[in-house]
Design a protein around this motif. Structure first.
Motif, mmCIF file in Angstrom:
data_model
loop_
_atom_site.group_PDB
_atom_site.id
_atom_site.type_symbol
_atom_site.label_atom_id
_atom_site.label_comp_id
_atom_site.label_asym_id
_atom_site.label_seq_id
_atom_site.Cartn_x
_atom_site.Cartn_y
_atom_site.Cartn_z
ATOM 1 N N GLY A 169 0.682 -1.254 -0.010
ATOM 2 C CA GLY A 169 -0.194 0.025 0.010
ATOM 3 C C GLY A 169 0.770 1.513 -0.060
ATOM 4 O O GLY A 169 0.470 2.190 0.396
ATOM 5 N N HIS A 172 1.313 3.389 -5.654
ATOM 6 C CA HIS A 172 0.036 3.587 -6.400
ATOM 7 C C HIS A 172 0.056 3.787 -7.404
ATOM 8 O O HIS A 172 0.914 4.408 -8.150
ATOM 9 C CB HIS A 172 -0.852 4.680 -5.548
ATOM 10 C CG HIS A 172 -0.922 4.536 -4.045
ATOM 11 N ND1 HIS A 172 -2.031 3.581 -3.570
ATOM 12 C CD2 HIS A 172 -0.339 5.018 -3.026
ATOM 13 C CE1 HIS A 172 -1.879 3.530 -2.145
ATOM 14 N NE2 HIS A 172 -0.799 4.400 -1.723
ATOM 15 N N ALA A 222 -7.745 11.994 -0.024
ATOM 16 C CA ALA A 222 -7.050 11.194 1.159
ATOM 17 C C ALA A 222 -6.243 11.947 2.104
ATOM 18 O O ALA A 222 -5.631 11.349 3.044
ATOM 19 C CB ALA A 222 -6.262 9.731 0.501
ATOM 20 N N SER A 259 -3.979 10.789 7.006
ATOM 21 C CA SER A 259 -4.356 9.715 7.678
ATOM 22 C C SER A 259 -5.621 9.098 6.849
ATOM 23 O O SER A 259 -6.072 7.629 7.089
ATOM 24 C CB SER A 259 -5.117 9.767 9.141
ATOM 25 O OG SER A 259 -6.244 10.969 8.898
ATOM 26 N N THR A 261 -7.298 7.023 3.175
ATOM 27 C CA THR A 261 -6.757 6.006 2.400
ATOM 28 C C THR A 261 -7.112 6.266 0.805
ATOM 29 O O THR A 261 -8.362 6.934 0.743
ATOM 30 C CB THR A 261 -7.516 4.745 2.886
ATOM 31 O OG1 THR A 261 -7.377 4.488 4.142
ATOM 32 C CG2 THR A 261 -7.159 3.533 1.916
#
Length: 273
Positions: A169, A172, A222, A259, A261
């Motif tokens: 993660g 991207h 995000a 913080s 996603t």
């Protein structure tokens, strides 16, 4: 000048127009640490490219102006860069060409449903088929970005490290689709609140621009605050990139991490205008 790792590099004095260091390893941990320190890799494609690096920068290494990192049999096979200034974009500040923006506004306004005056509608109907996803086809985007590129910098070793970061993660991609066909994309490494754009590709005009704009929108949603375009030039300037001094870039990099996603779902391209 040998140093023990990225944290020992003094970027305040490093020349922004040549590598900061050579050598080290290219595993996922080393790669992520480098990005956190404001550096990115440029591997040599082959022995000739490595020898060229040594011929070009060997004197600066011997003079202690460019560092050598431990862990490499051939240190000149891997260069680490930190340009100064750095071209950057704010997530909501990616520019699309006016012709594409007009096209997408027609889509958003309901054009492209069969009504209209022929040629313009055909153009709009094509745009209406475009949509984007994120982190859905990271490996395919890597492959497409590597196709036909010279010099070769997306080596197998770097691609393995990036694939691992994607699985964690930390890396991207955004994919642009026309129907079921992948027509454009971009990928990069996120060290919140900054996402560093490594490469992009297109198989339709403007598809790479759409990918960057879409990634910016998702990253901003995000909580991300800065897209790093790495290398300055007319193309990234046309996207809206502006130069930022390395000292300010590093300060941004050290900011409070976001913080959120990254949203990954399928989204219409027309929302970008």
């Amino acid at each position: 000048m040998s140093v023990t790792g990225f944290d020992a590099l003094d970027l305040r004095r490093a020349d922004g127009e040549r590598p900061v260091a050579f050598g080290g390893e290219l595993g996922p941990e080393q790669l992520l640490t480098a990005y956190r320190h404001g550096l990115f890799p440029l591997p040599a494609a082959d022995d000739y490219a490595s020898a060229y690096n040594e011929a070009l920068y060997g004197g600066a290494v011997e003079a202690g102006e460019v560092a050598l990192l431990p862990g490499a049999e051939d240190p000149y096979a891997l260069a680490w860069w930190s340009p100064d200034p750095r071209p950057v974009l704010r997530p909501g500040g990616v520019r699309l060409p006016r012709r594409l923006a007009r096209r997408l506004r027609r889509v958003a306004g309901g054009a492209g449903d069969g009504a209209g005056d022929g040629a313009g509608d055909a153009d709009t109907a094509g745009a209406a088929e475009w949509f984007t996803t994120a982190d859905t086809a990271f490996g395919d985007v890597l492959t497409a970005c590597a196709e036909g590129r010279r010099p070769v910098w997306l080596t197998d070793e770097l691609r393995r490290a990036l694939m691992e970061l994607s699985a964690r993660g930390a890396a991207h991609s955004v994919e642009v689709w026309e129907g079921e066909e992948l027509i454009g994309g971009v990928f990069g490494v996120a060290v919140w609140p900054v996402l560093s754009l490594d490469s992009m590709f297109h198989r339709r005009p403007d598809a790479a621009r759409v990918a960057v704009a879409d990634l910016g929108a998702r990253f901003g949603a995000a909580g991300g605050r800065l897209l790093d375009a790495q290398w300055d030039g007319p193309y990234v300037r046309s996207l809206g990139a502006v130069p930022m001094t390395r000292s300010r870039y590093l300060a941004e990099l050290a900011g409070a991490p976001a913080s959120g996603t990254l949203p990954t779902g399928r989204l219409p391209v027309a929302r970008l205008v």
